[in-house]
Design an enzyme around this catalytic site. Structure first.
Site, short mmCIF file in Angstrom:
data_model
loop_
_atom_site.label_atom_id
_atom_site.label_comp_id
_atom_site.label_asym_id
_atom_site.label_seq_id
_atom_site.Cartn_x
_atom_site.Cartn_y
_atom_site.Cartn_z
N SER A 212 -9.40 1.28 3.06
CA SER A 212 -8.65 2.11 2.13
C SER A 212 -7.59 1.34 1.35
O SER A 212 -7.02 1.85 0.39
CB SER A 212 -7.96 3.25 2.91
OG SER A 212 -7.07 2.74 3.90
N SER B 61 -9.66 -0.92 7.26
CA SER B 61 -9.09 -0.81 5.92
C SER B 61 -8.39 -2.07 5.42
O SER B 61 -8.10 -2.18 4.23
CB SER B 61 -8.10 0.36 5.86
OG SER B 61 -8.78 1.58 6.03
N LYS C 235 0.84 -1.20 0.00
CA LYS C 235 0.00 0.00 0.00
C LYS C 235 0.87 1.25 0.00
O LYS C 235 1.89 1.31 0.71
CB LYS C 235 -0.90 -0.03 1.24
CG LYS C 235 -1.95 1.07 1.34
CD LYS C 235 -2.80 0.83 2.58
CE LYS C 235 -3.91 1.86 2.73
NZ LYS C 235 -4.75 1.57 3.93
#
Length: 614
Positions: free
Chosen positions: A157, A181, A83
């Site tokens: 996310s 997330s 990420k």
């Protein structure tokens, strides 16, 4: 060259062992797959191709010289994604905000540990900007569509990380999880999502959302593979002030008490309710499981603190100067969420902390009566159009079963469940108090074959792991305990070690200073080991188990007289703690010294019983 249909850690490892392909072959195939599906919106930045192939070539050359490297490096040649709020040296970290981007000189601790394990990072993935969102649509690099139906959200996310694994572009990926997330995208993309206990995995080099709550999370195709990655990442990091030794609750081998929130809320989505009902029905076919209702409202009150309380100010603090100077460069929805920090006072913070402490006492009381909490990973799933029409309210609904977990310092694991009747994934999440990581993973492994059937590509899952997952490596203080009887692996009381997170080191023997007895009237049957004068004893078989020091006291407290823990001398001359017996208890007991160990004695008894019965 034969590359695996399903890009899993085990398939890659087996392919290397059979010499079906090399790390260079695999990296070239990964790059071809990414070009076919397009870099965006899943990836923001790919590692330079020359550097990627150089890394793969170095690993390939090492394997040619030393094939045993596969047994030394647990993730040798395994491609993964990261990420883009996690630093990789010399590659920009954008947090999905180009105007904010910076280029770190050093990689995050988690990246350093993965590289040391032999893994190959492929690129950095898209996310809801500044890790603020559960939808995967709040990014200038594009909305990440659901791999099963592009009209729907992928979850966020950590949207790009989840999609990269689901689409077979990498074997696993790292995300972060503050409010869900790492769990919501796992549920929407049909993946396992491991959210460790806060502090178990270092966040040094991770750009924070809420620094006091953030966790690095793992996306994988199976529980065992996610656990393998966690085993590499876990451990205290002096560079991270929030990193600490986490006391493991261990696993459980007896009946598990499962809590189910009541009333369940699916935001009016009957299809989601049906999928969760199907998962519960499947689990209720398992023996040694009991289910009880747990009120949802107290957990929902804690969840509300995350965005309606002062923790939104912690998000704002992370980008304070940028927000003040360049707010216009931010995603409008993320800017609105961050703006809620205005007006929060120190008094608000303390009031929320008081509520949180009361919530922790509430959670402790709940977990006195259950071992795990089982919830839907998300109450529903939305189309991208629905999120566009209602970006904040719809997003907030997705977090009702996730937002409270890090505030209460808990561990969680998202697991794929039966698919919805509309063809979209649906998942369950298992939650335990802090330190429950092994308990969650081992239970998830046991039920995985019941719930988790196929990958996003339609390829069937490889065989599920049938053997128990090992505890995480012990980084804190441990005590080696020698066991001689009912606590040996496979014996009736071995669970007392296993559920405390003990790890089998090896089998060995004592020094030749002991005699061995079968004690009468013990249930289950137990032996007694007694030290005697030199030249009057024998070497007795024992197993050495590494037990976390914080569980040693409870283990010893469960040992009944006439047994106890003393100091044993091993055949190599070293001394360890181990089972001993009061000499008085051996009066009239059967002397079984000549068997040299409890297994041999039990085997002889079993054989004798068979002969008598025949």
């Amino acid at each position: 060259m034969q590359l695996p249909a399903a890009l899993t850690v085990d398939a890659i490892n087996n392919g290397y062992r059979r010499r079906e392909f090399t790390p260079v072959d695999l990296v070239r195939e990964i790059l071809a797959r990414i070009r076919t599906c397009g870099v965006a919106p899943i990836f923001i930045t790919l590692v330079d191709e020359a550097a990627l192939l150089a890394r793969a070539t170095a690993l390939t050359d090492r394997f040619v010289v030393d094939p045993g490297v596969l047994d030394v490096l647990p993730l040798f040649g395994v491609p993964y994604a990261v990420k883009d709020n996690i630093d990789i040296a010399s590659i920009p970290t954008t947090c999905a905000c180009p105007a904010f981007a910076y280029t770190p000189k050093r990689s995050a601790t988690v990246i350093e540990r993965l590289e040391a394990s032999g893994a190959i990072v492929v690129g950095k993935t898209n996310l809801d900007q500044f890790a603020t969102g559960l939808v995967g649509t709040r990014s200038p690099y594009g909305e990440v569509p659901n791999p099963f139906n592009s009209d729907y959200v992928s979850g966020g996310s950590s949207s790009g990380s989840a999609a990269a694994v689901a689409q077979g572009l990498v074997a696993f990926a790292l995300g972060t999880d503050t409010a869900g997330s790492g769990r919501v995208p796992a549920g929407f993309c049909n993946l396992v999502g491991i959210k460790p206990t806060p502090g178990l995995v270092s966040t040094s080099g991770v750009f924070p959302a809420c620094r006091s709550l953030d966790c690095v999370s793992i996306f994988a195709q199976s529980v065992a593979e996610g656990w393998q990655v966690l085993s590499v990442l876990a451990g205290r990091d002096q560079a991270d002030p929030y990193s600490h030794e986490v006391a493991s609750l261990g696993t459980l081998t007896k009946e598990l008490r499962i809590g189910i929130p009541a009333p369940l809320d699916f935001c009016g989505d009957s299809i989601a309710a049906g999928a969760f009902s199907a998962a519960l029905h499947a689990l209720k076919q398992h023996t040694l499981l009991s289910f009880t209702d747990v009120p949802l409202a107290p957990f929902a009150e804690i969840a509300a603190l995350l965005y309606d309380g002062p923790w939104v100010a912690e998000r704002r603090l992370a980008i304070a100067d940028f927000y003040d100077r360049h707010a216009e460069a931010m995603d409008p929805t993320v800017r609105t969420v961050m703006g809620k920090a205005d007006g929060k006072s120190a008094a608000d913070t303390f009031a929320a902390l008081y509520r949180l402490e009361a919530g922790k006492r509430m959670a402790e009381a709940v977990f006195n009566d259950i071992d795990l909490l089982l919830v839907p990973t998300a109450p529903t799933i939305y189309t991208r159009a629905q999120i566009a029409a209602e970006p904040i309210t719809a997003n907030s609904r997705l977090g009702i079963y996730t937002n409270f977990v890090n505030l209460l310092h808990m561990s969680a694991l998202a697991l794929p469940g039966p698919f919805r009747i509309d063809g979209l994934p649906a998942g369950i999440t298992l939650i335990a108090p802090g330190g429950g990581d092994h308990r969650l993973a081992e239970f998830a492994r046991r039920i995985e074959s019941t719930l988790h059937r196929r990958l996003a590509s339609g390829v069937g899952l490889p065989p599920h792991r049938r053997t128990p997952l090992p505890p995480l490596p012990q980084h804190g203080e441990t005590i080696t305990v020698a066991v001689v009887g009912a606590h040996l692996s496979g014996m009736p009381l071995n669970w007392q070690l296993v559920e405390r997170g003990a790890r089998l080191l090896r089998a060995t023997r004592t020094a030749p200073h002991y005699r061995f007895y079968a004690l009468s009237g013990t249930t289950p049957p137990k032996p007694g080991l007694v030290r005697v004068a030199p030249d009057t004893g024998v070497r007795v078989e024992v197993e050495l188990w590494e037990l976390p020091a914080y569980h040693f006291g409870s283990f010893v407290a469960a040992i009944p007289a006439p047994l106890g823990i003393g100091t044993l001398q091993l055949e190599d001359g070293t001394n360890v703690k181990g089972f001993v017996c009061e000499a008085v208890a051996t009066e009239g007991a059967e002397d079984i010294t000549h068997f040299g160990g409890w297994r041999a004695y039990i085997a002889a008894q079993t054989s004798s019983t068979r002969i008598t019965t025949a």
